[in-house]
Design a protein around this motif. Sequence first.
Motif, PDB file in Angstrom:
ATOM      1  N   PHE A   1       0.843  -1.203   0.000  1.00  0.00           N
ATOM      2  CA  PHE A   1       0.000   0.000   0.000  1.00  0.00           C
ATOM      3  C   PHE A   1       0.872   1.245   0.000  1.00  0.00           C
ATOM      4  O   PHE A   1       1.885   1.307   0.712  1.00  0.00           O
ATOM      5  CB  PHE A   1      -0.847   0.084   1.281  1.00  0.00           C
TER       6      PHE A   1
ATOM      7  N   HIS B   1      -4.233  12.212   0.853  1.00  0.00           N
ATOM      8  CA  HIS B   1      -5.414  12.202   1.720  1.00  0.00           C
ATOM      9  C   HIS B   1      -5.687  13.615   2.224  1.00  0.00           C
ATOM     10  O   HIS B   1      -4.900  14.162   2.998  1.00  0.00           O
ATOM     11  CB  HIS B   1      -5.258  11.235   2.903  1.00  0.00           C
TER      12      HIS B   1
ATOM     13  N   CYS C   1      -0.263   5.378   0.239  1.00  0.00           N
ATOM     14  CA  CYS C   1      -1.307   6.403   0.209  1.00  0.00           C
ATOM     15  C   CYS C   1      -0.736   7.625  -0.513  1.00  0.00           C
ATOM     16  O   CYS C   1       0.180   8.288  -0.023  1.00  0.00           O
ATOM     17  CB  CYS C   1      -1.729   6.764   1.634  1.00  0.00           C
TER      18      CYS C   1
ATOM     19  N   THR D   1      -4.320   3.146   9.167  1.00  0.00           N
ATOM     20  CA  THR D   1      -4.243   1.723   8.827  1.00  0.00           C
ATOM     21  C   THR D   1      -4.010   0.909  10.089  1.00  0.00           C
ATOM     22  O   THR D   1      -3.193   1.286  10.937  1.00  0.00           O
ATOM     23  CB  THR D   1      -3.081   1.493   7.834  1.00  0.00           C
TER      24      THR D   1
ATOM     25  N   ARG E   1      -8.730  -0.618   8.345  1.00  0.00           N
ATOM     26  CA  ARG E   1      -8.581   0.835   8.317  1.00  0.00           C
ATOM     27  C   ARG E   1      -9.708   1.483   9.102  1.00  0.00           C
ATOM     28  O   ARG E   1     -10.793   0.918   9.283  1.00  0.00           O
ATOM     29  CB  ARG E   1      -8.550   1.373   6.882  1.00  0.00           C
TER      30      ARG E   1
ATOM     31  N   ARG F   1      -9.168  10.384  -0.462  1.00  0.00           N
ATOM     32  CA  ARG F   1      -8.063   9.501  -0.038  1.00  0.00           C
ATOM     33  C   ARG F   1      -7.765   8.551  -1.189  1.00  0.00           C
ATOM     34  O   ARG F   1      -8.646   7.822  -1.643  1.00  0.00           O
ATOM     35  CB  ARG F   1      -8.477   8.728   1.206  1.00  0.00           C
TER      36      ARG F   1
ATOM     37  N   LEU G   1      -5.285   5.567  -2.599  1.00  0.00           N
ATOM     38  CA  LEU G   1      -4.280   4.556  -2.261  1.00  0.00           C
ATOM     39  C   LEU G   1      -3.849   3.843  -3.525  1.00  0.00           C
ATOM     40  O   LEU G   1      -4.699   3.508  -4.358  1.00  0.00           O
ATOM     41  CB  LEU G   1      -4.907   3.521  -1.324  1.00  0.00           C
TER      42      LEU G   1
END
Length: 405
Positions: free
Chosen positions: A241, A246, A243, A253, A375, A382, A384
């Motif tokens: 992952f 955001h 991100c 997470t 999460r 947001r 990802l």
Amino acid sequence: MLNCKLRPVFKQAQVLSAPLWRHKMQIRGCASRPATFQLLEDSLVLNYGEKPMHFNYVWLRDHCRSAASYNSQTHQRNVDTGGIDLTIRPDNTSVQDDHLILTWPGGHVTKYSLSWLAENSYERQKQSRVQPRILWNSDIYKNANVPSAKYDLFMSSDNEVKKFLQNYLLYGIAFVDEVPATVEATEAVTQRVSLIRETTYGRMWCFTSDFSRGDSAYSQLALDRHTDTSYFQEPCGIQVFHCLKHEGTGGRTLLVDGFYAAEKVRQQSPENFDLLARVPIRHEYIEKSDTHRNHMTGIGPVLDLYPWNKELYLIRYNNYDRSVINTIPHELVQRWYVAHRMLTTELRRPENELWVKLNPGKVVFIDNWRVMHGRESFTGLRQLCGCYLTRDDVLSSARGFGLQA
Ligand SMILES: C[N+](C)(C)CCCC[C@H](N)C(=O)O
Ligand SMILES: O=C(O)CCC(=O)C(=O)O
Ligand SMILES: [Fe+2]
């Protein structure tokens, strides 16, 4: 490793079923440890080290490392196992200079070093772990102060990748920091260690709360701890992952070491642990939209163990994707729910929860066979990105660095 100075105790008479005939021979060379062997009906018992080791005769012929039997360039077997007489026994057997030498009917000679045999015996394998791990709760992980890799060094130094993989193998999670917040940089990072596993979600995927797919991941909802792709017959080995953006609140997470929780269950109730390891259940992913049609199912127990040493290697835990339970006979269903509840209780202990905010730049690798993710709900935009990786290739990279995997 076994130590030369430790003299083994010979007690084979009690451990063995009555041999048809016996041959004992003791070697005491200067550098060698004493070794004795006995010939039973279908196997040879080697006393070399602490515990007697049993080697079946067909196995001994099958694993012959002579040039005719084995290609040591390609590490492949030449022997046609299907052509070995299943009642084969050596005509002659001896131990010389730390080697076991067997002469087979027809004259073929097999020579094994005793240390190779010890290393490759069932008895050794049964005692050892395939994968050394440090099981963690939040405090254990935080107190370990595991360093994150840094993008620049990670991309240029193999030693940095090695250290990263070592941490990943031990803890089931590992981080790379200072990664440019782009899909391309994220992809480049993953390619230092493995191949990307393409799935219905894509190769590299980028997602947000737009309901573009029929799954709760594509919302702003909180997601409880879970493993991904439990509905694959072989769940994806690693999830990555990153991100990228955001602008809002929440969205942290959650990471939980599933093996730590499962071992707590094993300690409290071996019966519950065993039930979770024995009873197969189904997970499924059904998506029917204009753009996507998927129907996947995977069947397996919540806990997968290696049969020979009972080491846990995979956990399937996804309450969202768990399908109808119709694989458990009625007299076990209640007990299975009790066992599942015990695992859930352990997984939900607040002290087992590691919460991290994935800010742009921080890439996390998660062992999806071990560590659960979830999460917190969030507001705002947001985004990802990430991918799944093929487990075999991650482990292969690790072994390439000489790590035990
Ligand atoms: C990661 N990505 C958003 C691409 C897919 C999410 C899959 C979610 C699914 N419920 C599962 O647990 O497998
Ligand atoms: O949005 C997240 O942080 C993770 C969602 C999730 O579980 C997933 O994509 O697999
Ligand atoms: Fe997930």
